[in-house]
Scaffold this motif. Structure first.
Motif, mmCIF file in Angstrom:
data_model
loop_
_atom_site.group_PDB
_atom_site.id
_atom_site.type_symbol
_atom_site.label_atom_id
_atom_site.label_comp_id
_atom_site.label_asym_id
_atom_site.label_seq_id
_atom_site.Cartn_x
_atom_site.Cartn_y
_atom_site.Cartn_z
ATOM 1 N N LEU A 40 -5.759 -5.914 -7.085
ATOM 2 C CA LEU A 40 -5.374 -4.632 -7.783
ATOM 3 C C LEU A 40 -4.276 -4.557 -8.481
ATOM 4 C CD1 LEU A 40 -7.292 -1.869 -5.606
ATOM 5 C CD2 LEU A 40 -8.191 -2.947 -7.719
ATOM 6 N N GLY A 41 -3.306 -4.990 -8.042
ATOM 7 C CA GLY A 41 -1.835 -4.800 -8.623
ATOM 8 C C GLY A 41 -0.807 -5.206 -7.512
ATOM 9 N N LYS A 42 0.537 -5.122 -8.001
ATOM 10 C CA LYS A 42 1.583 -5.319 -7.075
ATOM 11 C C LYS A 42 2.861 -4.458 -7.525
ATOM 12 C CE LYS A 42 4.034 -9.644 -7.205
ATOM 13 N NZ LYS A 42 5.213 -9.798 -8.090
ATOM 14 N N GLY A 43 3.488 -3.928 -6.591
ATOM 15 C CA GLY A 43 4.706 -2.984 -6.795
ATOM 16 C C GLY A 43 5.847 -3.802 -5.999
ATOM 17 N N GLY A 44 6.873 -3.057 -5.937
ATOM 18 C CA GLY A 44 8.342 -3.562 -5.523
ATOM 19 C C GLY A 44 8.028 -4.360 -4.082
ATOM 20 N N PHE A 45 7.126 -3.445 -3.189
ATOM 21 C CA PHE A 45 7.104 -3.682 -1.785
ATOM 22 C C PHE A 45 5.672 -4.332 -1.364
ATOM 23 C CE2 PHE A 45 10.521 -0.943 -1.649
ATOM 24 C CZ PHE A 45 11.320 -1.481 -0.770
ATOM 25 N N ALA A 46 4.659 -4.004 -2.261
ATOM 26 C CA ALA A 46 3.065 -4.192 -1.628
ATOM 27 C C ALA A 46 2.473 -4.932 -2.816
ATOM 28 C CB ALA A 46 2.486 -2.742 -1.519
ATOM 29 N N VAL A 48 -1.660 -5.027 -3.646
ATOM 30 C CA VAL A 48 -2.818 -4.113 -3.244
ATOM 31 C C VAL A 48 -4.052 -4.738 -3.744
ATOM 32 C CG1 VAL A 48 -3.668 -1.515 -3.804
ATOM 33 C CG2 VAL A 48 -1.258 -2.039 -3.934
ATOM 34 N N LYS A 63 -3.283 -1.281 0.693
ATOM 35 C CA LYS A 63 -1.863 -2.005 0.287
ATOM 36 C C LYS A 63 -1.347 -2.638 1.474
ATOM 37 C CE LYS A 63 1.780 1.119 -1.628
ATOM 38 N NZ LYS A 63 2.348 2.215 -1.937
ATOM 39 N N LYS A 78 11.846 3.758 4.673
ATOM 40 C CA LYS A 78 11.152 4.220 3.493
ATOM 41 C C LYS A 78 9.561 4.148 3.852
ATOM 42 C CE LYS A 78 10.584 2.892 -1.351
ATOM 43 N NZ LYS A 78 9.255 2.292 -1.441
ATOM 44 N N VAL A 95 -4.075 10.892 -4.382
ATOM 45 C CA VAL A 95 -4.512 9.775 -3.800
ATOM 46 C C VAL A 95 -4.787 9.969 -2.476
ATOM 47 C CG1 VAL A 95 -4.515 7.292 -3.414
ATOM 48 C CG2 VAL A 95 -3.660 7.927 -5.662
ATOM 49 N N GLU A 112 -7.539 5.811 -1.081
ATOM 50 C CA GLU A 112 -8.732 6.087 -1.950
ATOM 51 C C GLU A 112 -8.585 5.261 -3.004
ATOM 52 O OE1 GLU A 112 -8.203 10.005 -3.602
ATOM 53 O OE2 GLU A 112 -10.107 10.021 -4.724
ATOM 54 N N LEU A 113 -9.554 4.693 -3.395
ATOM 55 C CA LEU A 113 -9.458 3.691 -4.518
ATOM 56 C C LEU A 113 -9.670 4.218 -5.742
ATOM 57 C CD1 LEU A 113 -9.799 0.563 -5.425
ATOM 58 C CD2 LEU A 113 -12.405 0.891 -5.314
ATOM 59 N N PHE A 164 -2.690 7.817 -10.810
ATOM 60 C CA PHE A 164 -3.955 6.958 -11.026
ATOM 61 C C PHE A 164 -5.128 7.536 -11.564
ATOM 62 C CE2 PHE A 164 -2.484 3.455 -8.319
ATOM 63 C CZ PHE A 164 -1.156 4.073 -7.851
ATOM 64 N N ASP A 175 1.928 6.871 -4.453
ATOM 65 C CA ASP A 175 3.200 6.065 -4.223
ATOM 66 C C ASP A 175 4.070 7.317 -3.700
ATOM 67 O OD1 ASP A 175 5.107 4.588 -4.002
ATOM 68 O OD2 ASP A 175 5.182 3.735 -5.804
HETATM 69 N N1 LIG Z 1 -5.063 3.773 -4.593
HETATM 70 C C1 LIG Z 1 -5.103 2.750 -5.745
HETATM 71 N N2 LIG Z 1 -6.190 2.384 -6.302
HETATM 72 C C2 LIG Z 1 -6.291 1.310 -7.179
HETATM 73 N N3 LIG Z 1 -5.005 0.550 -7.288
HETATM 74 C C3 LIG Z 1 -4.055 0.829 -6.862
HETATM 75 C C4 LIG Z 1 -4.069 1.827 -5.855
HETATM 76 N N4 LIG Z 1 -2.704 2.055 -5.321
HETATM 77 C C5 LIG Z 1 -2.039 1.014 -5.837
HETATM 78 N N5 LIG Z 1 -2.645 0.400 -6.610
HETATM 79 C C6 LIG Z 1 -2.285 -0.720 -7.746
HETATM 80 O O1 LIG Z 1 -1.277 -1.564 -6.934
HETATM 81 C C7 LIG Z 1 -0.248 -1.442 -7.635
HETATM 82 C C8 LIG Z 1 1.021 -1.400 -6.798
HETATM 83 O O2 LIG Z 1 0.983 -0.096 -5.908
HETATM 84 P P1 LIG Z 1 2.077 0.627 -5.571
HETATM 85 O O3 LIG Z 1 2.921 0.847 -6.947
HETATM 86 O O4 LIG Z 1 1.851 1.776 -4.638
HETATM 87 O O5 LIG Z 1 3.253 -0.373 -4.732
HETATM 88 P P2 LIG Z 1 4.572 -0.320 -4.297
HETATM 89 O O6 LIG Z 1 5.131 -1.526 -4.005
HETATM 90 O O7 LIG Z 1 4.437 0.642 -3.144
HETATM 91 O O8 LIG Z 1 5.320 0.278 -5.543
HETATM 92 P P3 LIG Z 1 6.737 0.761 -5.717
HETATM 93 O O9 LIG Z 1 7.588 -0.459 -5.948
HETATM 94 O O10 LIG Z 1 6.602 1.548 -6.900
HETATM 95 O O11 LIG Z 1 7.083 1.213 -4.568
HETATM 96 C C9 LIG Z 1 -0.283 -0.393 -8.597
HETATM 97 O O12 LIG Z 1 0.513 -0.457 -9.796
HETATM 98 C C10 LIG Z 1 -1.914 -0.507 -8.964
HETATM 99 O O13 LIG Z 1 -2.287 -1.238 -9.882
#
Ligand SMILES: Nc1ncnc2c1ncn2[C@@H]1O[C@H](COP(=O)(O)OP(=O)(O)OP(=O)(O)O)[C@@H](O)[C@H]1O
Length: 588
Positions: A40-46, A48, A63, A78, A95, A112-113, A164, A175
């Motif tokens: 689904l995607g990725k952020g700085g830590f996770a 998904v 996640k 954190k 969410v 929740e998706l 979302f 987040d």
């Molecule tokens: N509940 C969700 N449903 C669908 N996609 C999600 C959901 N949560 C996260 N994602 C996808 O995963 C990506 C990364 O999630 P998220 O931003 O929560 O990660 P993070 O590493 O915690 O981010 P940050 O670096 O902002 O702390 C999001 O940009 C989104 O594309």
């Protein structure tokens, strides 16, 4: 009781199975199995992925946070804080936190998706949104923030990418990595955090700490971004962006046509002094969100293209007193800030747009327009005061705190409007508005004189004050509800705004304490009675002598607070627990 640990059979690819190992209280071990699906995607830590629970067939957003990324204690903290805060929340615009578990390699958070991605992808596809869409998303974002703030949580990272969209196109705030929970009302946070384009100036300044208002600021940035297509302070250099935020340097590009209400809501929020920003209730009552009815949810077609004109037609404004179909009735503390008061420039004294934006806070006891059952209940309650023997016959119904420029404007329950000016002079008009009393101090300032005038035959030096009175009167105008209008008009003699209440001392010896939670105390020294109206609007009356001993603990608490404040008003040097912060103007 169960404790949980998991084993990831194969982590690297989609379609693999993740097992959650569950230790039951009786010593047995069982497994919950998930199939890792679409990325689904990725952020700085996770990272998904879709997670399919193989027993329940429920699909969640899973996640995955690698434990290797948690080697620093700050990162661990954190994550722990994110989990602790997020799992405690339950609101349809947030969410949903479903579950979390861990194995030797990862921590997994099941959420929740939200199948329709975030507002960030939406803006990337659509460039910018129509006003009806911005209204709809703003309304839902405020609902989420109201819930959070009511639970003492500040999100601190409101931005497109954290909002979302569910399969039903419902907006969901996610987040909670930067969220914080206040231990007590009034606590200030000092951590510098946020996303550069959205960060509030008080976080950058760092001198007085920050609180809930940082979310309001980011909401302002968000609204601008949805309307215009890019954030207001964006530059290629973060330091320059910060400088622009601190200087409040942004503008609305001419090439993007937006309504006056849209411009207003953004510029009223993006004010560097956090205390001058509107409350979330003020925002819900803002013309931008009230000028037309709003769709509850937007059609999925808007993920790709703007709503059709046929669709938009259903939500067009049908007149200024529209009753909104899809909006819950507004509470009594919310009222529409009058369009004219914002835009009109007063002859003499001149309100500039900016001054109005930074000062105009309206608090009302009743709605001037029909707005569902709330209004009738409030009106009925107010009328009730009169039927309780010994209860006050007159009280303050509505007021506008304009004290950083002129004073406090108010409307009494008998339809008389008045102003308490910053120079401690007072003016009060009869309910018809064709005559007024002017009360000022003369000689050594100890003597109060009261002079009656008619309109338009009054001394020219009072012109500015009468103009202000008329403006306040026009904008606070409500139907005459009840209460006698005697020959000698009642007016506000003193007032004080504290952290929890606004206190009025009326010239008829009634002290009115209107608490922010909508409860109210009316102390009547003539009849020696106290009227307490609880948060639900139910009035009850007690003799002043025994009111403190009442079983009604809520009222007793408010009485104690009132007593403390009245004492400190009389003896400012000896009293004061630091629990309240007077900001209103007063006579000596
Ligand atoms: N509940 C969700 N449903 C669908 N996609 C999600 C959901 N949560 C996260 N994602 C996808 O995963 C990506 C990364 O999630 P998220 O931003 O929560 O990660 P993070 O590493 O915690 O981010 P940050 O670096 O902002 O702390 C999001 O940009 C989104 O594309």
């Amino acid at each position: 009781m169960t404790s949980k640990i998991t084993r990831t059979l194969s982590e690297s690819q989609e379609g693999q199975i993740v097992e959650e190992k569950i230790y039951k209280a009786n010593g047995e071990i069982s497994f919950k199995r998930y199939s890792k699906g679409r990325f689904l995607g990725k952020g700085g830590f996770a990272r998904v992925y879709e997670f399919l629970n193989l027993d329940s067939k429920q699909i969640s957003a899973g996640k995955i946070i690698s434990k290797a990324s948690l080697n620093k204690s700050r990162a661990r903290q954190k994550l722990m804080s994110e989990i602790k805060i997020h799992r405690s929340l339950n609101n349809q615009n947030i969410v949903r936190f479903e579950h979390f578990f861990e194995d030797s390699d990862n921590v997994y958070i099941l959420l929740e998706l939200c199948t329709n991605q975030t507002l960030s992808e939406l803006i990337r596809r659509r460039k910018r949104l129509t006003e009806i869409e911005v209204q709809c998303y703003t309304f839902q974002a405020i609902s989420a923030l109201k819930y959070l703030h009511a639970h003492r949580v500040i999100h601190r990272d409101i931005k497109l990418g954290n909002l979302f969209l569910s399969d039903k196109m419902e907006l969901k705030l996610g987040d909670f990595g930067l969220a914080t929970k206040l231990e007590f009302d009034g606590e200030r946070k000092r951590t510098i955090c946020g996303t550069p384009n959205y960060i509030a100036p008080e976080i950058l300044e760092g001198t007085h700490g920050h609180s809930y208002e940082v979310d309001t600021w980011s909401l302002g940035v968000l609204i601008y971004t949805m309307l215009i297509g890019k954030p207001p302070f964006e530059t290629n250099d973060v330091k320059l962006t910060y400088r622009r935020i601190k200087m409040n340097a942004y503008s609305f590009p001419d090439q993007v046509p937006i309504s006056k209400e849209a411009r207003d809501i953004v510029s009223e929020i993006l004010i560097n002094d956090p205390t001058a920003r509107p409350s979330l209730d003020d925002l819900l009552a803002h013309p931008f969100l009230c000028k037309n009815s709003l769709p509850k949810l937007l059609p999925a077609s808007t993920l790709a293209v703007p709503p059709s004109s046929a669709y938009l037609k259903q939500f067009e404004s049908t007149g200024k007193d529209d009753v909104k179909l899809s909006r819950p009735p507004r509470s009594s503390s919310q009222t529409r800030i009058s369009e004219d008061l914002r835009s009109n420039r007063l002859e003499d004294g001149r309100l500039t747009e900016r001054e109005i934006k930074s000062t105009n806070r309206v608090i009302s006891r009743t709605e001037s327009t029909a707005c569902g059952s709330n209004t009738s209940r409030k009106t009925a309650t107010i009328s009730c005061y009169n039927f309780i023997s010994g209860g006050p016959t007159l009280w303050v119904n509505k007021w506008v705190d304009y004290s950083n420029k002129y004073g406090l404007g108010y409307m009494l329950s008998n339809g008389c409007a008045g102003v308490y000016f910053n120079d401690a002079s007072k003016i009060v008009a009869n309910s018809k508005g064709d005559s007024f009393q002017y009360i000022s101090r003369s000689g050594n300032g100890r003597e109060e004189t009261m002079v009656q005038h008619t309109i338009p035959n009054f001394p020219s030096e009072l012109q500015k004050k009468v103009t202000l009175l008329q403006h306040f009167r026009k904008h606070l105008m409500i139907d005459k509800l009840c209460g006698d209008e005697s020959k000698e008009l009642v007016y506000i003699k003193k007032w004080l705004l504290t952290e929890h209440a606004i206190i009025f001392r009326l010239s008829n010896k009634v002290v009115q304490v209107s608490f922010l939670d909508k409860s109210e105390l009316l102390l009547c020294s003539d009849s020696k009675m106290v009227t307490y109206v609880d948060k639900q609007g139910m009035p009850a009356i007690y003799p002043l002598s025994s009111a403190m001993e009442t079983q009604n603990r809520e009222m007793a608490k408010r009485l104690r607070y009132t007593k403390e404040i009245l004492t400190s008003m009389l003896h400012p040097q000896t009293a004061g627990t630091g629990e309240y912060r007077p900001t209103g103007k007063n006579e000596d």
